[in-house]
Write an enzyme that holds these catalytic residues in place. Structure first.
Site, PDB file in Angstrom:
ATOM      1  N   MET A  29       4.201  40.665  66.476  1.00 13.65           N
ATOM      2  CA  MET A  29       3.101  40.564  67.630  1.00 13.65           C
ATOM      3  C   MET A  29       1.990  39.701  67.071  1.00 13.65           C
ATOM      4  O   MET A  29       1.073  39.500  67.444  1.00 13.65           O
ATOM      5  CB  MET A  29       2.662  41.944  67.841  1.00 13.65           C
ATOM      6  N   GLY A  30       2.503  38.624  66.373  1.00 13.88           N
ATOM      7  CA  GLY A  30       1.441  37.576  65.909  1.00 13.88           C
ATOM      8  C   GLY A  30       0.414  38.059  64.971  1.00 13.88           C
ATOM      9  O   GLY A  30       0.602  39.098  64.267  1.00 13.88           O
ATOM     10  N   HIS A  36       4.749  38.574  57.067  1.00 14.06           N
ATOM     11  CA  HIS A  36       5.579  37.998  57.990  1.00 14.06           C
ATOM     12  C   HIS A  36       6.169  36.739  57.685  1.00 14.06           C
ATOM     13  O   HIS A  36       7.533  36.580  57.664  1.00 14.06           O
ATOM     14  CB  HIS A  36       4.621  37.388  59.314  1.00 14.06           C
ATOM     15  N   GLN A  60       3.888  49.511  73.718  1.00  8.82           N
ATOM     16  CA  GLN A  60       3.892  50.170  72.360  1.00  8.82           C
ATOM     17  C   GLN A  60       2.576  50.645  72.209  1.00  8.82           C
ATOM     18  O   GLN A  60       2.369  51.237  70.864  1.00  8.82           O
ATOM     19  CB  GLN A  60       4.485  49.579  71.245  1.00  8.82           C
ATOM     20  N   GLY A 146       9.666  44.399  58.467  1.00  8.39           N
ATOM     21  CA  GLY A 146       8.977  44.842  57.223  1.00  8.39           C
ATOM     22  C   GLY A 146       9.086  46.292  56.913  1.00  8.39           C
ATOM     23  O   GLY A 146       9.302  47.209  57.824  1.00  8.39           O
TER      24      GLY A 146
HETATM   25  O1  PAF Z   1       6.280  45.410  64.017  1.00 10.25           O
HETATM   26  C1  PAF Z   1       5.828  44.643  65.057  1.00 10.25           C
HETATM   27  O2  PAF Z   1       5.027  43.613  64.789  1.00 10.25           O
HETATM   28  C2  PAF Z   1       6.285  45.433  66.304  1.00 10.25           C
HETATM   29  O3  PAF Z   1       6.430  46.577  66.382  1.00 10.25           O
HETATM   30  C3  PAF Z   1       7.647  44.648  66.963  1.00 10.25           C
HETATM   31  C4  PAF Z   1       8.869  44.947  65.970  1.00 10.25           C
HETATM   32  C5  PAF Z   1       7.403  43.022  67.099  1.00 10.25           C
HETATM   33  C6  PAF Z   1       7.849  45.024  68.356  1.00 10.25           C
HETATM   34  O4  PAF Z   1       6.777  44.614  69.098  1.00 10.25           O
END
Ligand code: PAF
Length: 280
Positions: A29-30, A36, A60, A146
């Protein structure tokens, strides 16, 4: 590095790749951090090409959660991806990614009842729906997540198994702060919301988990005692409001009385909810 903004752009690029190429995928999600970048590094090591998605998925987030204020530093994220050797970023707009009349969702029943699922109804449904849609578009051979978000990882792995997806889901260990005063804090995009004081207090999550892990190594097998060690460490700060401290089986996330298991915590500091876990 390509920046793909729309589904047709992603599809055209994906179709241009050789069918024998092994494509790796890191959904995010940036607001990227070293956690990351470790996913990207693992992905690059094992795959011929790497796609990172950057998409703050509205499905979500609950009605009172941080969708509007979630950090979106796109230029910085893109530079980090480029330096890490990413081949393409997929960063769609929410309105174009989900049609106004979007009505299809993915539920993985059972595993979402425990831990974060209990406090965040609909959260994992949103995660599974976006990840399955991204999988269809990206068509990766491997996807990287992660292990800090252990419940998310286990639910997605179950979804992939149940729906016979031909994608390997790889869980990568949590990256932790090494900076003075924040040692051990699991890296998370949400750490940016913490004040200096909250950040210091939040180091208790890992201290508590590590203390319980050490007690387990020394022979303690009673889940109740291990949980009280964790609670004592976290509860030492008045800034902490514990959501849960649980010891659960990795297979079904149900609470267990005895280890081996995953010790998982969720704690609020102000309005910021942090999670962490350690396997024993
Ligand atoms: O872990 C995240 O950043 C988010 O839940 C994901 C897996 C990118 C889904 O939006």
């Amino acid at each position: 590095m390509l920046i793909l903004r729309t589904i047709p752009e992603l599809r055209a690029w994906r179709s241009s790749l050789s069918p024998s190429l092994s494509l790796g995928f890191v959904p995010t999600m940036g607001a990227l951090h070293a956690g990351h970048l470790k996913l990207v590094e693992e992905c690059r090591r094992a795959c011929d090409a790497v796609v990172v998605s950057i998409f703050v998925n509205p499905l979500q987030f609950g009605p009172n959660e941080d969708l509007a204020r979630y950090p979106r530093p796109f230029e910085k994220d893109a530079s980090l991806c480029e330096a890490a050797g990413v081949d393409a970023i997929f960063a769609p707009e929410a309105d174009a990614f989900y049609a106004k009349d979007h009505a299809t969702y993915v539920d993985v029943e059972g595993l979402d009842r425990h831990l974060c699922g209990a406090a965040r109804p609909g959260h994992f449904r949103g995660v599974c729906t976006v990840v399955l849609k991204l999988f269809h578009l990206v068509r990766p051979r491997r996807a990287y997540f992660g292990r800090k978000d252990i419940q998310q990882f286990l639910i997605l792995r179950k979804m992939a198994a149940d729906l016979a997806l031909d994608i390997d889901l790889i869980g990568v260990d949590t990256v932790r702060e090494t900076a003075r005063g924040a040692e051990g804090l699991a890296l998370s995009s949400r750490n940016a919301y913490l004040s200096e004081e909250q950040r210091g207090a939040a180091t208790a999550l890992y201290r508590g988990l590590a203390r319980a892990r050490d007690a387990h190594r020394a022979g303690e097998r009673d889940a109740g005692i291990l949980k009280s060690l964790i609670r004592a460490e976290i509860g030492a700060s008045p800034l902490a409001r514990v959501d849960y401290v649980e010891i659960v089986a990795e297979s079904d996330l149900r609470p267990v009385e005895e280890v081996p298991a995953v010790m998982a915590v969720a704690v609020f500091y102000g309005t910021t909810r942090l999670i962490d876990n350690v396997a024993v």
